[in-house]
Every structure is written in C-alpha cells, then in structure tokens.
Motif scaffolding. Structure first.
Motif, mmCIF file in Angstrom:
data_model
loop_
_atom_site.group_PDB
_atom_site.id
_atom_site.type_symbol
_atom_site.label_atom_id
_atom_site.label_comp_id
_atom_site.label_asym_id
_atom_site.label_seq_id
_atom_site.Cartn_x
_atom_site.Cartn_y
_atom_site.Cartn_z
ATOM 1 N N ARG A 52 0.859 -1.184 0.000
ATOM 2 C CA ARG A 52 0.000 0.000 0.000
ATOM 3 C C ARG A 52 0.894 1.232 0.000
ATOM 4 O O ARG A 52 1.810 1.353 0.815
ATOM 5 N N VAL A 55 0.079 6.003 2.019
ATOM 6 C CA VAL A 55 0.339 6.086 3.445
ATOM 7 C C VAL A 55 1.246 7.283 3.708
ATOM 8 O O VAL A 55 1.932 7.776 2.807
ATOM 9 N N GLN A 61 -1.759 4.981 7.967
ATOM 10 C CA GLN A 61 -2.657 4.849 6.840
ATOM 11 C C GLN A 61 -3.430 6.141 6.605
ATOM 12 O O GLN A 61 -3.625 6.960 7.515
ATOM 13 N N SER A 62 -3.861 6.316 5.382
ATOM 14 C CA SER A 62 -4.541 7.527 4.966
ATOM 15 C C SER A 62 -5.890 7.663 5.659
ATOM 16 O O SER A 62 -6.588 6.669 5.892
ATOM 17 N N ASP A 356 -5.236 -2.951 7.018
ATOM 18 C CA ASP A 356 -5.997 -1.955 6.264
ATOM 19 C C ASP A 356 -7.359 -1.778 6.936
ATOM 20 O O ASP A 356 -8.293 -2.537 6.690
ATOM 21 N N ASP A 362 -7.731 2.985 -1.225
ATOM 22 C CA ASP A 362 -6.282 3.137 -1.059
ATOM 23 C C ASP A 362 -5.575 2.825 -2.368
ATOM 24 O O ASP A 362 -6.115 2.148 -3.256
#
Length: 369
Positions: A52, A55, A61-62, A356, A362
């Motif tokens: 991913r 980030v 994480q976003s 996640d 994402d």
C-alpha cells in the motif's frame, strides 16, 4: 505551426517514422519501512508482492480516499489524488489534493494546495508533476518541479484542459475545448526548452479527450471525439496520420506508449494495440484496455466477464497473463512501469495487505519479479 486533422474515414495514412528502442528500467522491489506488504508466489507467471502506497511518511494509513495514480517508468515515484488530511508535511483540510510518494525513501508529500481538475501526471524522469486547476475564466496547468518545489503556471485560455507530459516534463501536450458556440477542440504541444509550440485543430469536436505524448515529444496520439477517430501526429513533419483504426471502426483512445511504438484504443467490446512501426494492430478480445507500459510490451486490462480478476497484465510478446488484483480495483493510464514490473491501482478492498482498517479507497502497487 498548425496542422489540421483529417476527418474523412476513407483517408488512412500510416506512420512513416518510428521512435528508437525503449530503455528497460528496473522497478523498486524492496519493502519500505512502515509499509504494509503482502507476498504471493502464485499470482502470475512471475513472483509478485503488493504494498500500500497511499500512506504517510511514518507509515500511518490515509484518513481519506486516494485515486488517480501515475507511476514513473522505473517504478520509484507515484503521483496521485487524495482527500486525505494526514499525508503531507502538515495537516490540511479534507479536500482533493495532489500527493507524491517516493518508494525509494518512503516519503509522502503534498504537491501544491489546489484541487486538480483531472488526474495528475508525472514525467518519466520523476522530476515534474503536472495537473490542471480552475483559474478565473479558464484552466491553468500547474507544472511542479519535484527537486526545487518551484511551480510553473500555463494558462490554457479555455476550459476542460487535459494534459500529458514528456520524459523530462518540459514537453507538454494539452487539449482544450472552446466555449460554445465554437465547437472545436485544440491540442497544443508545448516545448519549454525551445520555447516553441505546435497546435492541432480537431474540427467540430464536441467531446474533448486527453492527448497522449511520447517521451521525446515527437509523437502525439489524440482523438476526434465526435468522429470517434484516433490519430497519431508526427512532430517531424507536423502532420497527423490516421484514422489508425481504419474507416469502418469507431474508436476510443487509451494511450500511446512512451516510446511511441504502440497505440492502445478501444472499439466495441475489444481492445486493439496498434503497432506504429508496422501499421498493424493486435486485438485483445472482450477486455477493456486500461494502460500500456512505456516499452509497449505489457498491456493492463480489465476483463468484461464478472467473477474473475479485476485487473490483468498481459505480455503482448508471449501472450501470458498475470493477475494484478483479484479484488475490485481500478487504474488509469501511466499505471504500469517499464517491463511491467510494477502496476499501481486503487481499491476499497481491505484484505490486500495487513492492517488496512481505514475503510476507504487506497493505492496499491503490485510488483512482479
């Protein structure tokens, strides 16, 4: 210099010049600190892994949705749009912004402070990021230099600007649609190094489309949306060749490969890959072509049939397929690095990598080796 488009389907001219061979560049395959990554040895012909990339630099994480990604040919840098507030150096309000992920260093930074009107794109050398923004009575193209942070602004003098960058970022192609009652679309190829520009008028075109520029700026693929024709413009003589799909087909342009050797277009339920050297085309039936790698060898496509993979990478030389994502996923042009070694895509699936839990779209990179 101005060239007028031929819209007569009975007139077909083949390309007379081919670009040089492409340079294959290895993509970054090592895992970065703080990046969730999953490995698989049976996804395709080559071993592969997924990470991913939407980030923060510290691996967080976003907190927003990330889409519209473009990857450099060596796979090291990715530019994308995101509504996240926590991916830049400082927090920001939740709004669509452009972000840059450097896979070599693990850094994620925000580029500029304006919302892009269309997906951002990155030059082949990773040195420039470009995207159009709204500005007064027309659109403005922002060209951001990654190393210095400096930004160049170029006024499209119209709305609905969509753009493509050359290898060094200083070759730029963009389309613009004039306000009614003027129905025409104009495509401009701008070279900041030589301070020259070239224009192509697409006559009576009411459906603007994004042009696709080769790395050296020598070839440009574009579409006459109203006539549903695809053309390739040769800078050396200032003339368009086409329609490349022939007089009996309606086509939609997908992308010109960076080396100028292949043009991908859709017609009906099939994808076609036109070879600019031989003038012939290969049909990939019952799939929607999404992107092609810089060398013109690897085609990313989405099968039309339900129940199978969402994205597949095909080696056009060997005919072999490799699954990019078995989960629902989407990608844009410039999604494949050279040699098909990395593919960037976005998905709302929460089981592609461990941890996640943000419940939003994402960005992921599938790496093949």
């Amino acid at each position: 210099m101005k060239a007028n488009t031929h819209t007569n389907r009975g007139t077909t001219r083949r390309l007379r010049t081919a670009l040089g061979s492409a340079v294959a560049v290895c993509a970054v395959a090592t895992a970065l600190p703080g990046v969730a990554r999953a490995e698989s040895a049976d996804v395709g012909v080559r071993a592969s892994g997924i990470e991913r990339v939407s980030v923060a630099t510290d691996g967080a994480q976003s907190d927003g949705s990330s889409t519209d990604a473009s990857i450099t040919p060596d796979g090291s840098r990715i530019v994308f749009s995101s509504t996240a507030t926590n991916l830049g150096d400082t927090p920001t309000t939740a709004a669509d912004r452009v972000h840059l992920r450097d896979r070599r260093t693990g850094e994620t930074r925000r580029i500029g402070g304006e919302a892009p009107l269309h997906p951002p794109t990155i030059s082949a050398d990773g040195g420039y990021v470009g995207y159009p923004v709204g500005w007064m009575q027309s659109d403005l193209i922002r060209l951001h230099q990654v190393r210095t942070g400096n930004t160049i602004g170029h006024n499209c003098m119209a709305h609905n600007c969509e753009m493509s960058l050359g290898a060094e970022g200083l070759q730029l192609a963009y389309s613009r649609r004039f306000r009614p009652p003027e129905p025409n679309q104009r495509i401009t190829v701008l070279d900041w190094r030589s301070n020259k520009s070239y224009t192509i008028d697409v006559i009576h075109n009411t459906a603007p489309s994004k042009p696709s520029l080769s790395d050296n700026g020598g070839f440009l693929a574009y579409q006459d949306g109203e006539e549903q024709d695809v053309f390739v413009w040769d800078r050396s003589n200032g003339t368009p060749a086409g329609p490349i799909e022939g007089p009996a087909k309606a086509a939609t342009l997908v992308q010109l490969s960076d080396d100028g050797s292949k043009v991908v277009y859709l017609s009906g339920s099939d994808t076609h890959v036109h070879d600019t050297r031989s003038g012939t085309a290969r049909t990939v039936p019952n799939v929607r072509g999404v992107a092609i790698d810089p060398t013109g060898r690897y085609l990313l496509y989405a099968p039309h049939e339900a129940g199978g993979p969402a994205l597949v990478l095909r080696d056009l030389e060997s005919g072999t397929d490799e699954t990019v994502s078995n989960r629902p996923a989407s990608a844009g042009i410039d999604a494949v690095s050279a040699g098909g070694r990395a593919v960037v895509f976005h998905s709302t699936a929460d089981d592609l990598v461990p941890g996640d839990t943000n419940g939003t779209s994402d960005l992921f990179v599938r790496s093949f080796r």
